[in-house]
Every structure is written in structure tokens, then in C-alpha cells.
Scaffold this motif. Structure first.
Motif, PDB file in Angstrom:
ATOM      1  N   UNK A  47       0.827  -1.195   0.000  1.00 35.26           N
ATOM      2  CA  UNK A  47       0.000   0.000   0.000  1.00 35.26           C
ATOM      3  C   UNK A  47       0.865   1.251   0.000  1.00 35.26           C
ATOM      4  N   UNK A  48       0.430   2.260  -0.774  1.00 33.41           N
ATOM      5  CA  UNK A  48       1.103   3.556  -0.794  1.00 33.41           C
ATOM      6  C   UNK A  48       0.156   4.639  -0.286  1.00 33.41           C
ATOM      7  N   UNK A  49      -1.006   4.763  -0.919  1.00 29.73           N
ATOM      8  CA  UNK A  49      -1.970   5.762  -0.487  1.00 29.73           C
ATOM      9  C   UNK A  49      -3.343   5.387  -1.002  1.00 29.73           C
ATOM     10  N   UNK A  50      -4.379   5.999  -0.388  1.00 31.60           N
ATOM     11  CA  UNK A  50      -5.749   5.743  -0.817  1.00 31.60           C
ATOM     12  C   UNK A  50      -6.622   6.925  -0.438  1.00 31.60           C
ATOM     13  N   UNK A  51      -7.694   7.069  -1.213  1.00 34.95           N
ATOM     14  CA  UNK A  51      -8.706   8.086  -0.921  1.00 34.95           C
ATOM     15  C   UNK A  51     -10.047   7.383  -0.818  1.00 34.95           C
ATOM     16  N   UNK A  52     -10.748   7.643   0.268  1.00 32.51           N
ATOM     17  CA  UNK A  52     -12.055   7.025   0.473  1.00 32.51           C
ATOM     18  C   UNK A  52     -12.932   7.958   1.280  1.00 32.51           C
ATOM     19  N   UNK A  53     -14.102   8.230   0.792  1.00 28.38           N
ATOM     20  CA  UNK A  53     -15.136   8.965   1.530  1.00 28.38           C
ATOM     21  C   UNK A  53     -14.590  10.273   2.117  1.00 28.38           C
ATOM     22  N   UNK A  54     -13.836  11.009   1.326  1.00 25.57           N
ATOM     23  CA  UNK A  54     -13.368  12.319   1.759  1.00 25.57           C
ATOM     24  C   UNK A  54     -12.086  12.312   2.558  1.00 25.57           C
ATOM     25  N   UNK A  55     -11.490  11.149   2.768  1.00 27.07           N
ATOM     26  CA  UNK A  55     -10.263  11.066   3.557  1.00 27.07           C
ATOM     27  C   UNK A  55      -9.150  10.429   2.727  1.00 27.07           C
ATOM     28  N   UNK A  56      -7.940  10.893   2.964  1.00 29.96           N
ATOM     29  CA  UNK A  56      -6.765  10.358   2.288  1.00 29.96           C
ATOM     30  C   UNK A  56      -5.866   9.677   3.304  1.00 29.96           C
ATOM     31  N   UNK A  57      -5.320   8.545   2.915  1.00 30.07           N
ATOM     32  CA  UNK A  57      -4.499   7.740   3.801  1.00 30.07           C
ATOM     33  C   UNK A  57      -3.160   7.473   3.119  1.00 30.07           C
ATOM     34  N   UNK A  58      -2.104   7.400   3.914  1.00 30.63           N
ATOM     35  CA  UNK A  58      -0.766   7.164   3.371  1.00 30.63           C
ATOM     36  C   UNK A  58      -0.032   6.109   4.188  1.00 30.63           C
ATOM     37  N   UNK A  59       0.833   5.389   3.507  1.00 34.58           N
ATOM     38  CA  UNK A  59       1.766   4.521   4.212  1.00 34.58           C
ATOM     39  C   UNK A  59       2.763   5.398   4.962  1.00 34.58           C
ATOM     40  N   UNK A  60       3.231   4.923   6.099  1.00 33.61           N
ATOM     41  CA  UNK A  60       4.180   5.700   6.901  1.00 33.61           C
ATOM     42  C   UNK A  60       5.445   6.031   6.102  1.00 33.61           C
ATOM     43  N   UNK A  61       5.839   5.140   5.213  1.00 38.34           N
ATOM     44  CA  UNK A  61       7.080   5.319   4.467  1.00 38.34           C
ATOM     45  C   UNK A  61       7.025   6.468   3.469  1.00 38.34           C
ATOM     46  N   UNK A  62       5.809   6.917   3.110  1.00 40.18           N
ATOM     47  CA  UNK A  62       5.701   7.992   2.115  1.00 40.18           C
ATOM     48  C   UNK A  62       5.049   9.245   2.685  1.00 40.18           C
ATOM     49  N   UNK A  63       4.579   9.161   3.904  1.00 38.25           N
ATOM     50  CA  UNK A  63       3.874  10.294   4.508  1.00 38.25           C
ATOM     51  C   UNK A  63       4.794  11.517   4.547  1.00 38.25           C
ATOM     52  N   UNK A  64       4.264  12.652   4.113  1.00 43.96           N
ATOM     53  CA  UNK A  64       5.046  13.876   4.081  1.00 43.96           C
ATOM     54  C   UNK A  64       5.796  14.091   2.783  1.00 43.96           C
ATOM     55  N   UNK A  65       5.903  13.051   1.971  1.00 45.04           N
ATOM     56  CA  UNK A  65       6.616  13.160   0.692  1.00 45.04           C
ATOM     57  C   UNK A  65       5.675  12.979  -0.500  1.00 45.04           C
ATOM     58  N   UNK A  66       4.680  12.128  -0.357  1.00 42.81           N
ATOM     59  CA  UNK A  66       3.740  11.838  -1.438  1.00 42.81           C
ATOM     60  C   UNK A  66       2.405  12.497  -1.134  1.00 42.81           C
ATOM     61  N   UNK A  67       1.735  12.959  -2.198  1.00 44.34           N
ATOM     62  CA  UNK A  67       0.412  13.560  -2.060  1.00 44.34           C
ATOM     63  C   UNK A  67      -0.512  13.007  -3.128  1.00 44.34           C
ATOM     64  N   UNK A  68      -1.634  12.483  -2.686  1.00 41.47           N
ATOM     65  CA  UNK A  68      -2.637  11.954  -3.619  1.00 41.47           C
ATOM     66  C   UNK A  68      -3.718  12.998  -3.828  1.00 41.47           C
ATOM     67  N   UNK A  69      -4.151  13.155  -5.084  1.00 41.15           N
ATOM     68  CA  UNK A  69      -5.193  14.127  -5.386  1.00 41.15           C
ATOM     69  C   UNK A  69      -6.146  13.564  -6.434  1.00 41.15           C
ATOM     70  N   UNK A  70      -7.309  14.201  -6.555  1.00 35.09           N
ATOM     71  CA  UNK A  70      -8.322  13.771  -7.509  1.00 35.09           C
ATOM     72  C   UNK A  70      -8.735  14.934  -8.402  1.00 35.09           C
ATOM     73  N   UNK A  71      -9.167  14.601  -9.612  1.00 41.07           N
ATOM     74  CA  UNK A  71      -9.803  15.571 -10.495  1.00 41.07           C
ATOM     75  C   UNK A  71     -11.141  14.967 -10.890  1.00 41.07           C
ATOM     76  N   UNK A  72     -12.182  15.331 -10.164  1.00 36.35           N
ATOM     77  CA  UNK A  72     -13.489  14.729 -10.398  1.00 36.35           C
ATOM     78  C   UNK A  72     -14.020  15.030 -11.800  1.00 36.35           C
ATOM     79  N   UNK A  73     -13.719  16.217 -12.308  1.00 35.44           N
ATOM     80  CA  UNK A  73     -14.214  16.590 -13.635  1.00 35.44           C
ATOM     81  C   UNK A  73     -13.642  15.678 -14.713  1.00 35.44           C
ATOM     82  N   UNK A  74     -12.394  15.247 -14.521  1.00 35.21           N
ATOM     83  CA  UNK A  74     -11.749  14.383 -15.504  1.00 35.21           C
ATOM     84  C   UNK A  74     -11.795  12.914 -15.100  1.00 35.21           C
ATOM     85  N   UNK A  75     -12.357  12.652 -13.921  1.00 34.33           N
ATOM     86  CA  UNK A  75     -12.453  11.274 -13.430  1.00 34.33           C
ATOM     87  C   UNK A  75     -11.076  10.623 -13.318  1.00 34.33           C
ATOM     88  N   UNK A  76     -10.093  11.405 -12.906  1.00 35.22           N
ATOM     89  CA  UNK A  76      -8.734  10.899 -12.764  1.00 35.22           C
ATOM     90  C   UNK A  76      -8.229  11.144 -11.340  1.00 35.22           C
TER      91      UNK A  76
END
Length: 124
Positions: A47-76
Motif C-alpha cells: 500500500x502507498x496511499x488511498x482516498x475514500x469517503x473524503x479522507x486520504x491515507x498514506x503509508x508511513x514510508x511515504x507520509x510527508x513526501x507523497x500527495x494523492x489528489x483527484x480531479x473529479x471533472x476528468x475522473x482521474x
């Protein structure tokens, strides 16, 4: 059968940055969670990261370095990876699913849809 498609992998020096993106490869998929996983040679998919129900989660090994984002308009959705380390080298997969429960967001088997993977190599 892949139903998602990743882009943006490549080779970068340690300390550098890459941005991965994920989009449906065909029809729009029903999903309540989206995630990123990675797999290094000889190791299990992790696991690296996930987004579910308005919350984002990260593995400890990437926290602070990786950022997950969404573009709902583009469904990406995307994964911005900064301050990359050699231990981040792996094939990165995006995933999504319609019925992912919170207790299993870090579990690959919880996700129904996967991309084909994209290689990220970090050199020292």
C-alpha cells in the motif's frame, strides 16, 4: 483485464520528483475508493496511499513526501511524489473499487479495478 491506466513513471535521481496519473481505460467505473500500490522485485505489492469517503491515507514510508489528489471533472487521480528515495523504486499501480471498506483500504484484494503498472526508478 486492466480497467485503469497509469502514466508518468520514469527514472529520477534521489531527491527528485515524479507525478503519476490514473484514468479509466474504458467506461466510467463505479468506485468508493481509489488507491496507489507498489511492488518491488521479489516483494509483495504494498500500500502507498488511498482516498475514500473524503479522507486520504498514506503509508508511513511515504507520509510527508507523497500527495494523492483527484480531479473529479476528468475522473482521474494522481500521486505527486517528492523527495524520492532509492527505496521508492518499484512498479506503481493504481486501483479503484466500488465496495472498499475502511478496514481494508490497505489491502490489494479489496480493489476490483487495476492499471497495468508503471515503473518508477530512483537512482542514487
Amino acid at each position: 483485464q486492466e480497467q485503469l491506466a497509469e502514466s508518468g513513471g520514469g527514472l529520477v535521481q534521489a531527491g527528485g520528483a515524479l507525478r503519476l496519473s490514473c484514468a479509466p481505460s474504458g467506461r466510467t467505473l463505479s468506485r468508493n475508493a481509489m488507491g496507489w500500490f507498489r511492488q518491488a522485485p521479489g516483494q509483495e505489492r504494498e500500500f502507498v496511499s488511498a482516498f475514500r469517503m473524503g479522507h486520504t491515507y498514506y503509508a508511513d514510508s511515504v507520509k510527508g513526501r507523497f500527495t494523492m489528489s483527484r480531479d473529479n471533472a476528468k475522473n482521474t487521480f494522481s500521486l505527486q511524489m517528492n523527495d524520492l528515495k532509492t527505496e521508492d523504486t518499484a512498479v506503481y499501480y493504481c486501483a479503484a473499487g466500488p465496495g472498499v471498506i475502511l478496514s481494508r483500504i490497505r489491502t490489494p484484494d479489496a480493489y476490483a479495478y487495476w492499471g497495468q503498472g508503471t515503473q518508477v526508478t530512483v537512482s542514487s
